[in-house]
Design an enzyme around this catalytic site. Structure first.
Site, mmCIF file in Angstrom:
data_model
loop_
_atom_site.group_PDB
_atom_site.id
_atom_site.type_symbol
_atom_site.label_atom_id
_atom_site.label_comp_id
_atom_site.label_asym_id
_atom_site.label_seq_id
_atom_site.Cartn_x
_atom_site.Cartn_y
_atom_site.Cartn_z
ATOM 1 N N TYR A 137 -6.635 21.110 -68.252
ATOM 2 C CA TYR A 137 -7.996 21.488 -68.575
ATOM 3 C C TYR A 137 -8.698 20.089 -68.404
ATOM 4 O O TYR A 137 -10.033 20.170 -67.786
ATOM 5 C CB TYR A 137 -8.126 21.958 -70.042
ATOM 6 N N LYS A 160 -12.264 19.558 -65.673
ATOM 7 C CA LYS A 160 -13.476 18.827 -66.408
ATOM 8 C C LYS A 160 -13.772 17.478 -65.708
ATOM 9 O O LYS A 160 -15.206 17.335 -65.434
ATOM 10 C CB LYS A 160 -13.342 18.686 -67.951
#
Length: 310
Positions: free
Chosen positions: A137, A141
């Site tokens: 994740y 990002k």
């Protein structure tokens, strides 16, 4: 942004996105473009291109993404990486292709290195490895924020990114397999209270420190940045306040009214030992958070109980 400008909020049904839509409406912005996941799959490059080519919004705020707590991130790192990478690449690049005037991409505090000096300054991104429990994740990002930087640097477009602290608020996810720590603890304490058990198990040592920000504050900061920030460097959105997970747990225990004890399961991961943002830059621009943690927790608990009883 003018009140009549066309604004597309990607992820408007999510925790942060719904708060941004509410804030835009509150401030008098009326020309909002919204699509549910069923109406537009943001991982589908062609579909995103067609949508933005037809709608041609003036402004775009990207709050969409696959999110979850330590358990979900650890179990499905490939999903968290792929889906969030696709969303960032598709929405940001297609916005550039169809000449969106300004774009805001929202990152995550987990983008910072696990052993980052605290509080975390924006320049520390990419200075070390992210926490392993949410690496997929975090990398996705980071890539999204860097794409905004590169587009601004190479083409001069006003595409910016921001990093909120740990988000919570109305509309939070209470699914035990997907929820973050605050809704997970609220649901856990309420269940323990109803079942009259004498203790609740807390993952980890309870010593990890976190900074939490209400989605109402993230929303107000997002609109503020769209109107007041144009630098290529990402900018933090935080409260300058932190609590240990044990302290947070005690606060929620009191709000719920659970009278048993808390037992820490040290065999479970803490995640990053400490995570608090240095929000000096946005504070110097004139924005400050306004929702105290205790107030936000009480509001979320009341909302959770109201929906259960409905």
């Amino acid at each position: 942004m003018n009140k009549q400008d066309k604004i597309y909020v990607a992820g408007h049904t999510g925790l942060v996105g719904s708060g941004i839509v509410n804030e835009l409406k509150k401030q008098g912005y009326t020309n909002l473009v919204l699509r549910t996941h069923g109406e537009l799959d943001l991982t589908d490059q062609k579909a995103v291109e067609v949508f933005l080519g037809e709608e041609k919004p003036d402004y775009v705020i990207v709050a969409a993404g696959l999110v979850g707590g330590i358990k979900a991130n650890s179990a499905a790192p490939a999903d968290f990486y792929y889906i969030n990478m696709q969303i960032a690449n598709n929405v940001i690049w297609s916005s550039f292709k169809y000449e969106v005037k300004k774009l805001l991409y929202l990152g995550s505090a987990c983008m910072y290195p696990r052993d980052c000096a605290q509080p975390m300054k924006e320049k520390m991104i990419l200075s070390g490895y992210p926490e392993s429990t949410n690496e997929g994740y975090a990398l996705a990002k980071i890539a999204g924020t860097r794409l905004c930087t590169y587009l601004q640097r190479q083409y001069g477009v006003d595409y910016i990114s921001a990093i909120p602290a740990n988000a919570y608020g109305l509309g939070d996810c209470f699914d035990p397999d997907k929820s973050h720590v605050i809704p997970a603890l609220i649901a856990k304490y309420q269940k323990a209270k109803e079942q009259c058990v004498d203790k609740v198990i807390l993952w980890g040592t309870g010593n990890a420190k976190r900074e939490f920000i209400n989605t109402r504050d993230i929303a107000s900061a997002s609109v503020f940045l769209m109107n007041n920030y144009s630098n290529e460097e990402t900018i933090n959105i935080g409260t300058d306040e932190e609590v240990t997970i044990k302290e947070l747990s005690e606060m929620i225990k009191k709000i719920v009214g659970f009278e048993g004890c808390i037992e820490c399961d040290i065999s479970k991961p803490d995640g990053m030992p400490r995570r608090i943002l240095d929000s000096t830059k946005i504070h110097e621009l004139g924005w400050k958070a306004s929702v105290p943690l205790c107030e936000g927790l009480e509001e979320l608990y009341k909302d959770y109980m109201g929906k259960r009883d409905a």
